[in-house]
Design a protein around this motif. Structure first.
Motif, PDB file in Angstrom:
ATOM      1  N   TRP A 136       0.825  -1.209   0.000  1.00  0.00           N
ATOM      2  CA  TRP A 136       0.000   0.000   0.000  1.00  0.00           C
ATOM      3  C   TRP A 136       0.862   1.263   0.000  1.00  0.00           C
ATOM      4  O   TRP A 136       0.553   2.235  -0.701  1.00  0.00           O
ATOM      5  N   GLN A 137       1.943   1.256   0.782  1.00  0.00           N
ATOM      6  CA  GLN A 137       2.828   2.413   0.827  1.00  0.00           C
ATOM      7  C   GLN A 137       3.443   2.698  -0.544  1.00  0.00           C
ATOM      8  O   GLN A 137       3.557   3.861  -0.957  1.00  0.00           O
ATOM      9  N   VAL A 138       3.839   1.648  -1.249  1.00  0.00           N
ATOM     10  CA  VAL A 138       4.434   1.822  -2.580  1.00  0.00           C
ATOM     11  C   VAL A 138       3.410   2.416  -3.546  1.00  0.00           C
ATOM     12  O   VAL A 138       3.724   3.341  -4.314  1.00  0.00           O
ATOM     13  N   VAL A 139       2.176   1.892  -3.504  1.00  0.00           N
ATOM     14  CA  VAL A 139       1.132   2.415  -4.388  1.00  0.00           C
ATOM     15  C   VAL A 139       0.777   3.853  -3.995  1.00  0.00           C
ATOM     16  O   VAL A 139       0.561   4.708  -4.858  1.00  0.00           O
ATOM     17  N   ASP A 140       0.748   4.137  -2.696  1.00  0.00           N
ATOM     18  CA  ASP A 140       0.432   5.487  -2.235  1.00  0.00           C
ATOM     19  C   ASP A 140       1.510   6.486  -2.676  1.00  0.00           C
ATOM     20  O   ASP A 140       1.215   7.619  -3.058  1.00  0.00           O
ATOM     21  N   GLU A 141       2.758   6.028  -2.629  1.00  0.00           N
ATOM     22  CA  GLU A 141       3.862   6.863  -3.101  1.00  0.00           C
ATOM     23  C   GLU A 141       3.717   7.127  -4.601  1.00  0.00           C
ATOM     24  O   GLU A 141       3.929   8.252  -5.084  1.00  0.00           O
ATOM     25  N   TYR A 142       3.325   6.091  -5.327  1.00  0.00           N
ATOM     26  CA  TYR A 142       3.074   6.222  -6.772  1.00  0.00           C
ATOM     27  C   TYR A 142       1.962   7.246  -7.020  1.00  0.00           C
ATOM     28  O   TYR A 142       2.069   8.093  -7.909  1.00  0.00           O
ATOM     29  N   ALA A 143       0.914   7.179  -6.215  1.00  0.00           N
ATOM     30  CA  ALA A 143      -0.210   8.114  -6.355  1.00  0.00           C
ATOM     31  C   ALA A 143       0.247   9.553  -6.151  1.00  0.00           C
ATOM     32  O   ALA A 143      -0.195  10.468  -6.848  1.00  0.00           O
ATOM     33  N   GLY A 144       1.142   9.748  -5.188  1.00  0.00           N
ATOM     34  CA  GLY A 144       1.657  11.086  -4.933  1.00  0.00           C
ATOM     35  C   GLY A 144       2.415  11.641  -6.121  1.00  0.00           C
ATOM     36  O   GLY A 144       2.244  12.818  -6.489  1.00  0.00           O
ATOM     37  N   HIS A 145       3.243  10.804  -6.745  1.00  0.00           N
ATOM     38  CA  HIS A 145       3.992  11.265  -7.920  1.00  0.00           C
ATOM     39  C   HIS A 145       3.060  11.519  -9.105  1.00  0.00           C
ATOM     40  O   HIS A 145       3.277  12.459  -9.875  1.00  0.00           O
ATOM     41  N   ALA A 146       2.011  10.688  -9.243  1.00  0.00           N
ATOM     42  CA  ALA A 146       1.042  10.903 -10.318  1.00  0.00           C
ATOM     43  C   ALA A 146       0.307  12.224 -10.114  1.00  0.00           C
ATOM     44  O   ALA A 146       0.063  12.974 -11.061  1.00  0.00           O
ATOM     45  N   GLN A 147      -0.024  12.497  -8.874  1.00  0.00           N
ATOM     46  CA  GLN A 147      -0.711  13.745  -8.567  1.00  0.00           C
ATOM     47  C   GLN A 147       0.195  14.946  -8.836  1.00  0.00           C
ATOM     48  O   GLN A 147      -0.261  15.981  -9.334  1.00  0.00           O
ATOM     49  N   ASP A 148       1.490  14.808  -8.532  1.00  0.00           N
ATOM     50  CA  ASP A 148       2.443  15.877  -8.835  1.00  0.00           C
ATOM     51  C   ASP A 148       2.450  16.170 -10.343  1.00  0.00           C
ATOM     52  O   ASP A 148       2.453  17.333 -10.770  1.00  0.00           O
ATOM     53  N   GLY A 149       2.495  15.098 -11.146  1.00  0.00           N
ATOM     54  CA  GLY A 149       2.483  15.267 -12.594  1.00  0.00           C
ATOM     55  C   GLY A 149       1.188  15.901 -13.075  1.00  0.00           C
ATOM     56  O   GLY A 149       1.196  16.766 -13.951  1.00  0.00           O
ATOM     57  N   TYR A 150       0.089  15.467 -12.485  1.00  0.00           N
ATOM     58  CA  TYR A 150      -1.223  16.003 -12.858  1.00  0.00           C
ATOM     59  C   TYR A 150      -1.297  17.493 -12.574  1.00  0.00           C
ATOM     60  O   TYR A 150      -1.699  18.287 -13.432  1.00  0.00           O
ATOM     61  N   LEU A 151      -0.910  17.892 -11.372  1.00  0.00           N
ATOM     62  CA  LEU A 151      -0.995  19.300 -10.980  1.00  0.00           C
ATOM     63  C   LEU A 151      -0.023  20.166 -11.785  1.00  0.00           C
ATOM     64  O   LEU A 151      -0.341  21.305 -12.132  1.00  0.00           O
ATOM     65  N   ALA A 152       1.160  19.624 -12.077  1.00  0.00           N
ATOM     66  CA  ALA A 152       2.126  20.377 -12.876  1.00  0.00           C
ATOM     67  C   ALA A 152       1.574  20.644 -14.273  1.00  0.00           C
ATOM     68  O   ALA A 152       1.709  21.750 -14.812  1.00  0.00           O
ATOM     69  N   GLU A 153       0.932  19.629 -14.858  1.00  0.00           N
ATOM     70  CA  GLU A 153       0.360  19.795 -16.196  1.00  0.00           C
ATOM     71  C   GLU A 153      -0.816  20.768 -16.170  1.00  0.00           C
ATOM     72  O   GLU A 153      -0.961  21.607 -17.064  1.00  0.00           O
ATOM     73  N   ARG A 154      -1.661  20.665 -15.143  1.00  0.00           N
ATOM     74  CA  ARG A 154      -2.798  21.588 -15.039  1.00  0.00           C
ATOM     75  C   ARG A 154      -2.323  23.029 -14.870  1.00  0.00           C
ATOM     76  O   ARG A 154      -2.904  23.954 -15.444  1.00  0.00           O
ATOM     77  N   GLU A 155      -1.268  23.217 -14.093  1.00  0.00           N
ATOM     78  CA  GLU A 155      -0.720  24.562 -13.916  1.00  0.00           C
ATOM     79  C   GLU A 155      -0.179  25.091 -15.239  1.00  0.00           C
ATOM     80  O   GLU A 155      -0.394  26.263 -15.580  1.00  0.00           O
ATOM     81  N   LEU A 156       0.501  24.212 -15.978  1.00  0.00           N
ATOM     82  CA  LEU A 156       1.017  24.613 -17.293  1.00  0.00           C
ATOM     83  C   LEU A 156      -0.137  24.957 -18.233  1.00  0.00           C
ATOM     84  O   LEU A 156      -0.086  25.948 -18.965  1.00  0.00           O
ATOM     85  N   GLN A 157      -1.198  24.128 -18.200  1.00  0.00           N
ATOM     86  CA  GLN A 157      -2.355  24.394 -19.041  1.00  0.00           C
ATOM     87  C   GLN A 157      -3.001  25.729 -18.680  1.00  0.00           C
ATOM     88  O   GLN A 157      -3.423  26.484 -19.555  1.00  0.00           O
ATOM     89  N   THR A 158      -3.071  26.002 -17.374  1.00  0.00           N
ATOM     90  CA  THR A 158      -3.659  27.260 -16.917  1.00  0.00           C
ATOM     91  C   THR A 158      -2.846  28.439 -17.417  1.00  0.00           C
ATOM     92  O   THR A 158      -3.394  29.436 -17.902  1.00  0.00           O
TER      93      THR A 158
END
Length: 386
Positions: A136-158
């Motif tokens: 679970w910790q490994v998947v949760d860590e993966y989720a955090g990095h995915a969210q970082d990528g998501y937010l970075a792209e949304r900020e760029l789009q904005t």
């Protein structure tokens, strides 16, 4: 055997678990993991809408599970981090919501765990128990990095969207020539706004522009309801008339007396409306009031000042023949008549007999040669006293 007297039901892996754990990881099949994940993903509405192609989802699933497995084998592996960031950015570009992205990532844990249980033997039960939290910790860590990528792209789009929006609005209000109708229609589509709606153009300069920016800064919802640009040093805000009159977020702006407001019909007229609003905003405010269409005489008067047309408006010296008291009475009566267009209405407004108004209008004509009951002659008085 438990280590150092620790219970076999410990939730933390033992050092002796390592070899068997790596063996279980080796037994995992990437293709099967990806297929299981894609089947479950069909239950997530935004993915079921095919916003992301099946080929891209399959490739991302394989890369993600490869990274997760590598991370569970080698603690400092960054393969999962890179895969997660890529998934986050691609889902943002596809318009997938962050909630749907996180829902999909939670499926990774379910798929991984079911696969581990499937390849394990009965003797591996306690080992799996000791690794459940780790997975679970490994998947949760993966989720955090995915969210970082998501937010970075949304900020760029904005940022990109804001740059594009500013360029399009600037083209509407700050070009030397009026944009063709075909172009304004394209701009409306690009901005996602109705082309035929009535528009409110609000303009302010100097200290009023500063006050207007401060008002906007205090409420992000207000900024989201408006399009903004500059024409020289003049701040321009554009909003559909419907939004202007109905959106609660704009209440503070509607109630403000700052700047000048002009309403135009259709996005084609925004260019002209922005020019008129800018020129009205440059006029001194009367009693702190906002300027509008009714201030057109003052605007025309300011443009005639210093030109030869100013002679047409110069009749002040002709009123010097009468006393200050008579001049005040005449001027009040003429203004009342110009405002109402009726002798009777002007008399009612000034609480006097209609004959009094008639006599004062006649006296004004004797002094100036201008008959304000004649519209073309009245216009010069309207402009002179603007």
């Amino acid at each position: 055997m438990p280590e150092n007297g620790t219970s076999p039901l410990s939730s933390r892996p033992f050092a002796a678990d390592q070899d068997r754990w790596l063996t279980l990881l080796d037994l995992l099949d990437l293709d099967r993991l990806a297929r299981d994940f894609l089947v479950r993903l069909e239950e997530v509405d935004e993915y079921a809408e095919r916003r992301v192609s099946g080929e891209e989802l399959a490739a991302a699933a394989r890369a993600s599970f490869a990274g997760l497995i590598e991370r569970m084998r080698v603690a400092d592996s960054t393969k999962a981090q890179a895969a997660a960031f890529a998934v986050g950015t691609s889902r943002a570009r596809a318009g997938i919501s962050r909630a749907a992205l996180m829902t999909a990532i939670r499926l990774d844990y379910v798929v991984l765990w079911n696969a581990l249980v499937a390849v394990a033997s009965e003797d591996d039960a306690q080992l799996l128990l000791r690794h459940a939290d780790y997975v679970w910790q490994v998947v949760d860590e993966y989720a955090g990095h995915a969210q970082d990528g998501y937010l970075a792209e949304r900020e760029l789009q904005t940022d990109e969207r804001q740059l594009l929006e500013r360029a399009l609005v600037s083209e509407l209000v700050d070009t030397e020539e009026r944009p063709p109708s075909a172009r304004t229609a394209e701009i409306a589509v690009a901005l996602g706004v109705p082309a035929r709606a009535h528009w409110v153009v609000l303009a302010a300069e100097g200290t009023e522009a500063v006050a207007l920016r401060q008002t906007l800064a205090g409420d992000p919802r207000m900024r989201e309801s408006l399009l903004s640009s500059y024409r020289g040093a003049t701040l321009l805000l554009l909003v559909t008339a419907t939004a202007w009159h109905t959106r609660p977020a704009l209440q503070a702006l509607r109630g403000s007396e700052v700047g000048a407001v002009v309403t135009v019909e259709g996005i084609d007229e925004v260019w002209a409306g922005a020019r008129l609003a800018s020129e009205l905003a440059a006029l001194p405010a009367r009693n702190g009031g906002r300027r509008g269409f009714t201030d057109w005489p003052r605007l025309v008067r300011s443009q005639l000042t210093g030109t030869h047309f100013e002679l047409v408006l110069d009749f002040e010296a002709k009123l010097a023949e009468c006393s200050s008291a008579e001049r005040e009475a005449i001027e009040e009566s003429v203004r009342a008549y110009l405002e109402t267009g009726s002798v009777q209405a002007a008399a009612s407004q000034m609480f006097c007999h209609r004959n009094t108004i008639t006599n004062r209008l006649r006296r004004f004509t004797e002094l100036t040669g201008i008959d304000v009951t004649v519209p073309t002659e009245a216009a010069s008085v309207v402009l002179a006293w603007a």
